[in-house]
Each structure stands twice: as structure tokens, then as C-alpha cells.
Design a protein around this motif. Structure first.
Motif, PDB file in Angstrom:
ATOM      1  N   LEU A 218      -5.182  17.893  -4.092  1.00 21.60           N
ATOM      2  CA  LEU A 218      -4.940  17.768  -2.725  1.00 21.60           C
ATOM      3  C   LEU A 218      -5.503  16.483  -2.520  1.00 21.60           C
ATOM      4  CD1 LEU A 218      -5.876  21.197  -1.209  1.00 21.60           C
ATOM      5  CD2 LEU A 218      -3.676  20.436  -1.366  1.00 21.60           C
ATOM      6  N   VAL A 219      -4.506  15.567  -1.688  1.00 17.94           N
ATOM      7  CA  VAL A 219      -4.856  14.172  -1.470  1.00 17.94           C
ATOM      8  C   VAL A 219      -4.624  13.939  -0.091  1.00 17.94           C
ATOM      9  CG1 VAL A 219      -4.094  11.957  -2.183  1.00 17.94           C
ATOM     10  CG2 VAL A 219      -4.218  13.613  -4.001  1.00 17.94           C
ATOM     11  N   GLU A 220      -5.472  13.132   0.522  1.00 14.51           N
ATOM     12  CA  GLU A 220      -5.229  12.697   1.895  1.00 14.51           C
ATOM     13  C   GLU A 220      -5.509  11.193   1.786  1.00 14.51           C
ATOM     14  OE1 GLU A 220      -7.718  14.949   4.801  1.00 14.51           O
ATOM     15  OE2 GLU A 220      -7.515  16.585   3.748  1.00 14.51           O
ATOM     16  N   LEU A 221      -4.563  10.567   2.119  1.00 20.52           N
ATOM     17  CA  LEU A 221      -4.610   9.095   2.092  1.00 20.52           C
ATOM     18  C   LEU A 221      -4.930   8.587   3.585  1.00 20.52           C
ATOM     19  CD1 LEU A 221      -3.620   6.746   0.293  1.00 20.52           C
ATOM     20  CD2 LEU A 221      -1.448   6.570   1.750  1.00 20.52           C
ATOM     21  N   ASP A 222      -5.823   7.234   3.378  1.00 23.11           N
ATOM     22  CA  ASP A 222      -6.037   6.607   4.532  1.00 23.11           C
ATOM     23  C   ASP A 222      -6.054   5.004   4.269  1.00 23.11           C
ATOM     24  OD1 ASP A 222      -6.977   5.532   6.912  1.00 23.11           O
ATOM     25  OD2 ASP A 222      -9.103   6.349   6.765  1.00 23.11           O
ATOM     26  N   GLY A 223      -4.909   4.539   4.368  1.00 21.71           N
ATOM     27  CA  GLY A 223      -4.758   3.268   4.000  1.00 21.71           C
ATOM     28  C   GLY A 223      -4.579   2.910   2.171  1.00 21.71           C
ATOM     29  N   ASP A 224      -5.829   2.301   2.093  1.00 19.46           N
ATOM     30  CA  ASP A 224      -5.924   2.060   0.685  1.00 19.46           C
ATOM     31  C   ASP A 224      -7.278   2.755   0.193  1.00 19.46           C
ATOM     32  OD1 ASP A 224      -3.996   0.043   0.410  1.00 19.46           O
ATOM     33  OD2 ASP A 224      -5.339  -1.578   0.802  1.00 19.46           O
ATOM     34  N   LYS A 225      -7.534   4.011   0.587  1.00 23.51           N
ATOM     35  CA  LYS A 225      -8.611   4.983   0.192  1.00 23.51           C
ATOM     36  C   LYS A 225      -7.599   6.309   0.293  1.00 23.51           C
ATOM     37  CE  LYS A 225     -13.257   5.201   1.309  1.00 23.51           C
ATOM     38  NZ  LYS A 225     -14.422   4.900   2.276  1.00 23.51           N
TER      39      LYS A 225
ATOM     40  N   THR B 116       2.849   7.596   0.323  1.00 25.97           N
ATOM     41  CA  THR B 116       4.118   7.312  -0.469  1.00 25.97           C
ATOM     42  C   THR B 116       4.053   8.369  -1.546  1.00 25.97           C
ATOM     43  OG1 THR B 116       3.484   5.698  -1.728  1.00 25.97           O
ATOM     44  CG2 THR B 116       4.279   5.066   0.424  1.00 25.97           C
ATOM     45  N   ALA B 117       5.264   8.727  -2.217  1.00 24.31           N
ATOM     46  CA  ALA B 117       5.493   9.601  -3.278  1.00 24.31           C
ATOM     47  C   ALA B 117       4.795   8.794  -4.481  1.00 24.31           C
ATOM     48  CB  ALA B 117       6.889  10.043  -3.654  1.00 24.31           C
ATOM     49  N   THR B 118       4.913   7.560  -4.441  1.00 22.48           N
ATOM     50  CA  THR B 118       4.120   6.913  -5.577  1.00 22.48           C
ATOM     51  C   THR B 118       2.663   6.716  -5.663  1.00 22.48           C
ATOM     52  OG1 THR B 118       6.040   5.265  -5.705  1.00 22.48           O
ATOM     53  CG2 THR B 118       3.896   4.532  -6.401  1.00 22.48           C
ATOM     54  N   ASP B 119       2.019   6.900  -4.351  1.00 25.79           N
ATOM     55  CA  ASP B 119       0.614   7.002  -4.430  1.00 25.79           C
ATOM     56  C   ASP B 119       0.351   8.196  -4.687  1.00 25.79           C
ATOM     57  OD1 ASP B 119       0.078   4.360  -2.982  1.00 25.79           O
ATOM     58  OD2 ASP B 119       0.644   5.170  -1.269  1.00 25.79           O
ATOM     59  N   ARG B 120       0.688   9.387  -4.233  1.00 28.46           N
ATOM     60  CA  ARG B 120       0.544  10.703  -4.762  1.00 28.46           C
ATOM     61  C   ARG B 120       0.790  10.883  -6.158  1.00 28.46           C
ATOM     62  NH1 ARG B 120      -0.326  14.861  -2.320  1.00 28.46           N
ATOM     63  NH2 ARG B 120       0.391  14.405  -0.561  1.00 28.46           N
ATOM     64  N   LEU B 121       1.735  10.251  -6.810  1.00 30.06           N
ATOM     65  CA  LEU B 121       1.908  10.514  -8.496  1.00 30.06           C
ATOM     66  C   LEU B 121       0.804   9.745  -9.101  1.00 30.06           C
ATOM     67  CD1 LEU B 121       3.479  11.140 -10.793  1.00 30.06           C
ATOM     68  CD2 LEU B 121       4.980   9.207 -10.504  1.00 30.06           C
TER      69      LEU B 121
END
Length: 133
Positions: free
Chosen positions: A74-81, A2-7
Motif C-alpha cells: 500500500l502506498v500513500e504519496l505526498d509529493g516527493d515522499k 501517478t501510475a509510474t510512481d506506484r510502479l
């Protein structure tokens, strides 16, 4: 992601730079997970938040300041990690003087979502170049 996670992860990297520049070791828990694993050319291998704080306090030279500039996150999200990487230029200086050392760094981190928000669980810093003036 989500945009929130990235921020929030972006803010986490900014908080890391400020933590290091302002030497606010008592606030390390706002950036790092208690089980942080750190590898850096300056401090070697560190395991755990308490070991990090102890190492930073013992290595502190009150006359030397730093300014960390971080870019290219650079961010790659995998659930809560999340795997996150960025580049950083760090200036070492004394108040009112030009930098006497500049380092180019690559940051490779793993962030985890905790009840308190995103925190770094792994941090690997690679020295790409170093200029001594």
C-alpha cells in the motif's frame, strides 16, 4: 500518485527482496537513500547506507539463504515522499533443503524521490510471527 510512481515503488520493494536474498550489498544504493534509517528485529537500529552494508556483510552466513515474498503493498504519496507498507514472509534455508525458519513480517517504509529514482529513506520491520523447524 501517478501510475509510474506506484510502479516504481512496487519495483523498489521487489529490488529490496532481491537485494536481501542475493546478498548484493554493493547494490544497496539502488534501494536505499544514503541517509537510510533502518529498524529490524534481526539487526536493530541502523543509520546510513554504509552502516547497513557493514552490518549485512558482518552478519552474513554464506550457508544460510533467504527467500523474501512480499505482498499487499500500500502506498500513500505526498509529493516527493511516500509512505509504503507491505507484508512479507521470509524463508531461511540451506541449498537444496526445506526452510528451517520462517518469519512473517510487516514492512513500514518511507520512500523519497531522488535524482536516481525512488529510494527508501526509512525502513521499519516488525516481526509478526516466527516458526522454527
Amino acid at each position: 500518485m501517478t501510475a509510474t510512481d506506484r510502479l516504481e515503488i512496487n519495483v523498489l520493494f521487489s529490488k529490496l527482496a532481491r537485494l536481501l536474498d542475493e546478498k548484493r550489498w554493493d547494490d544497496a544504493h539502488t534501494v536505499f537513500d544514503r541517509d537510510i534509517s533502518i529498524s529490524s528485529p534481526r539487526n536493530g537500529e541502523i543509520d546510513g547506507l554504509d552502516e547497513f552494508v557493514t552490518a549485512m556483510r558482518s552478519a552474513d552466513d554464506p550457508q544460510v539463504r533467504t527467500q523474501h515474498l512480499t505482498a499487499g503493498l500500500l502506498v500513500e504519496l505526498d509529493g516527493d515522499k511516500a509512505a509504503a507498507s507491505a507484508n512479507s514472509v521470509t524463508y531461511f534455508f540451506r541449498d537444496g533443503e526445506a526452510p528451517f525458519r520462517t518469519a512473517g513480517l510487516k514492512l513500514d517504509c518511507v520512500a523519497v524521490r531522488t535524482p536516481a529514482g525512488w529510494r527508501l529513506r526509512e525502513s521499519r520491520t516488525t516481526l509478526l510471527w516466527l516458526r522454527e523447524d
